[in-house]
Design a protein around this motif. Structure first.
Motif, PDB file in Angstrom:
ATOM      1  N   TYR A  69      -1.395   2.995   2.707  1.00 14.99           N
ATOM      2  CA  TYR A  69      -1.878   4.165   1.975  1.00 14.99           C
ATOM      3  C   TYR A  69      -1.992   5.371   2.902  1.00 14.99           C
ATOM      4  N   ILE A  70      -2.637   5.171   4.047  1.00 12.93           N
ATOM      5  CA  ILE A  70      -2.861   6.279   4.983  1.00 12.93           C
ATOM      6  C   ILE A  70      -1.537   6.861   5.476  1.00 12.93           C
ATOM      7  N   GLN A  71      -0.578   5.993   5.793  1.00  8.72           N
ATOM      8  CA  GLN A  71       0.705   6.474   6.306  1.00  8.72           C
ATOM      9  C   GLN A  71       1.401   7.391   5.307  1.00  8.72           C
ATOM     10  N   GLU A  85      -6.646  -6.406   4.183  1.00  6.29           N
ATOM     11  CA  GLU A  85      -7.223  -5.153   3.695  1.00  6.29           C
ATOM     12  C   GLU A  85      -6.826  -3.987   4.597  1.00  6.29           C
ATOM     13  N   TYR A  86      -6.895  -4.206   5.912  1.00  6.54           N
ATOM     14  CA  TYR A  86      -6.484  -3.152   6.843  1.00  6.54           C
ATOM     15  C   TYR A  86      -5.024  -2.761   6.621  1.00  6.54           C
ATOM     16  N   SER A  87      -4.185  -3.754   6.358  1.00  2.03           N
ATOM     17  CA  SER A  87      -2.756  -3.477   6.171  1.00  2.03           C
ATOM     18  C   SER A  87      -2.520  -2.643   4.908  1.00  2.03           C
ATOM     19  N   ARG A  88      -3.199  -2.973   3.823  1.00  2.03           N
ATOM     20  CA  ARG A  88      -3.045  -2.206   2.587  1.00  2.03           C
ATOM     21  C   ARG A  88      -3.524  -0.766   2.788  1.00  2.03           C
ATOM     22  N   GLU A  89      -4.624  -0.615   3.522  1.00  4.44           N
ATOM     23  CA  GLU A  89      -5.131   0.726   3.811  1.00  4.44           C
ATOM     24  C   GLU A  89      -4.165   1.503   4.713  1.00  4.44           C
ATOM     25  N   GLY A 109       0.813  -1.209   0.000  1.00  2.49           N
ATOM     26  CA  GLY A 109       0.000   0.000   0.000  1.00  2.49           C
ATOM     27  C   GLY A 109       0.846   1.259   0.000  1.00  2.49           C
ATOM     28  N   MET A 110       1.942   1.231   0.739  1.00  2.26           N
ATOM     29  CA  MET A 110       2.854   2.377   0.770  1.00  2.26           C
ATOM     30  C   MET A 110       3.516   2.582  -0.585  1.00  2.26           C
ATOM     31  N   LEU A 111       3.936   1.485  -1.199  1.00  6.76           N
ATOM     32  CA  LEU A 111       4.662   1.544  -2.463  1.00  6.76           C
ATOM     33  C   LEU A 111       3.799   2.152  -3.564  1.00  6.76           C
ATOM     34  N   LEU A 116       1.326  15.046   3.806  1.00  9.08           N
ATOM     35  CA  LEU A 116       0.386  16.116   4.161  1.00  9.08           C
ATOM     36  C   LEU A 116      -0.795  16.169   3.200  1.00  9.08           C
ATOM     37  N   LYS A 117      -1.247  14.974   2.787  1.00  7.61           N
ATOM     38  CA  LYS A 117      -2.404  14.837   1.912  1.00  7.61           C
ATOM     39  C   LYS A 117      -3.560  14.220   2.694  1.00  7.61           C
ATOM     40  N   GLU A 118      -4.773  14.591   2.316  1.00  6.21           N
ATOM     41  CA  GLU A 118      -5.959  14.055   2.988  1.00  6.21           C
ATOM     42  C   GLU A 118      -6.294  12.673   2.439  1.00  6.21           C
ATOM     43  N   PRO A 119      -6.282  11.611   3.265  1.00  6.76           N
ATOM     44  CA  PRO A 119      -6.655  10.275   2.771  1.00  6.76           C
ATOM     45  C   PRO A 119      -8.137  10.228   2.395  1.00  6.76           C
TER      46      PRO A 119
END
Length: 323
Positions: free
Chosen positions: A186-188, A179-183, A152-154, A194-197
């Motif tokens: 992304y959120i991190q 699914e939680y891990s992929r999210e 998700g980070m990548l 400094l972007k709104e998820p």
């Protein structure tokens, strides 16, 4: 008939060494294994698996449970099965596939289970033989999976690096660990940038993500990238954008997750996070066999890093890169 002693003579080692190579290859050096395997091949020697199983009070069988719908489109589980079979065959084990409509645990030495949902863990907890799960879980079971958070980070970091103003995560509508891990990945990255998820969840079917985007088209202006939790979802997003007459990847970017089949057959071809599913299957098999040998001793978990594969649904930046 060729005997163990014949193999030992041909390899110029003791019978005990040959026996150890066959029954406990992890205890023998690679050099010795090569010698013994070469001798076995030359003499066409086949270990007596039935006798080995009888001596150890084992069946030499592992059962693989798939507890979710098996798609006839994607060869995801074929890759997984090949990897598991490769690991088991090195130790003269057979693999039995059990569909989700049959919960007969039967006779075997251990289980690999995938596609678990919250309701499954109650009966899984009653299994007395060694178990390895394919897929993250929050219940303390030994498991093997891709590093989903890293994936998700990548994908999110790559989408931002291409200059897309808005990056939306389209997740799978499941309350499951992967699914939680992929999210979380992304959120991190969004928070660090400094972007709104913004997260939207749909069922893991392309027509569901396609319908979602068609109904909410006005919410997503040009220069938006969609980071998806699966290639199936990404394919639906791609179809919806094409139906609206927008340009991919200049107006909208899309990144999928899996990299097994769909990413290569859609047009434009999908940028995705690729999982090495065959390797994950192999690790599952080895971990379960270790657990069987160690009489059920806890094995922990193993996460395998995914790879970003850059194709035509994101702006050009060249090549493919590992996380």
């Amino acid at each position: 008939m060729v005997t163990l002693a014949d193999v030992a003579r041909r390899a110029n080692v003791s019978k005990m060494t040959v026996s150890r190579v066959i029954n406990h290859p992890e205890q023998v050096t690679d050099e010795l294994k090569k010698l013994v395997f070469a001798a076995m091949h030359e003499l066409d020697y086949r270990p007596n698996v039935a006798a080995k199983a009888l001596a150890k009070n084992r069946t030499q069988i592992v059962k693989f449970f798939i507890l979710e719908e098996i798609s006839t489109v994607e060869p995801y589980y074929m890759n997984l099965l090949l990897g598991i079979s490769l690991a088991l065959s090195r130790h003269q084990y057979s693999l039995q596939l059990v569909a989700n409509n049959s919960f007969d645990l039967g006779v075997c030495d251990g289980y690999i289970i995938t596609g678990m949902r919250k309701s499954d863990y109650e009966w899984i907890s009653r299994i007395e033989k060694p178990v390895i799960l394919f897929g993250e879980n929050l219940y303390g079971y030994d498991f093997v999976d891709t590093n989903n958070k890293k994936g998700g980070m990548l994908s999110t970091r790559y989408a931002l690096s291409l200059g897309y103003d808005k990056v939306v995560f389209v997740g799978i509508d499941l309350k499951e660990a992967f699914e939680y891990s992929r999210e979380r990945g992304y959120i991190q990255v969004m928070q660090e940038s400094l972007k709104e998820p913004e997260i939207v969840r749909v069922e893991n079917h392309s027509h569901k993500s396609q319908e979602m985007l068609q109904k909410n088209w006005e919410k997503y202006p040009k220069n938006t990238a969609f980071v998806c939790a699966s290639d199936r979802i990404a394919v639906g997003i791609e179809r919806a954008i094409q139906e609206k007459g927008a340009n991919i990847p200049d107006d909208y970017g899309i990144i999928g997750y899996d990299g097994i089949f769909l990413d290569q057959v859609v047009s434009p071809r999908l940028t995705t996070i690729r999982q090495d599913v065959a390797k994950l299957g192999e690790i599952c098999g080895e971990m379960l066999l270790n657990k069987i040998e160690q009489k059920g001793k806890k094995q922990g978990f193993k996460l395998l890093d995914p790879m970003l594969v850059k194709r035509e649904t994101t702006r050009r930046k060249g090549g493919s890169e590992k996380s």
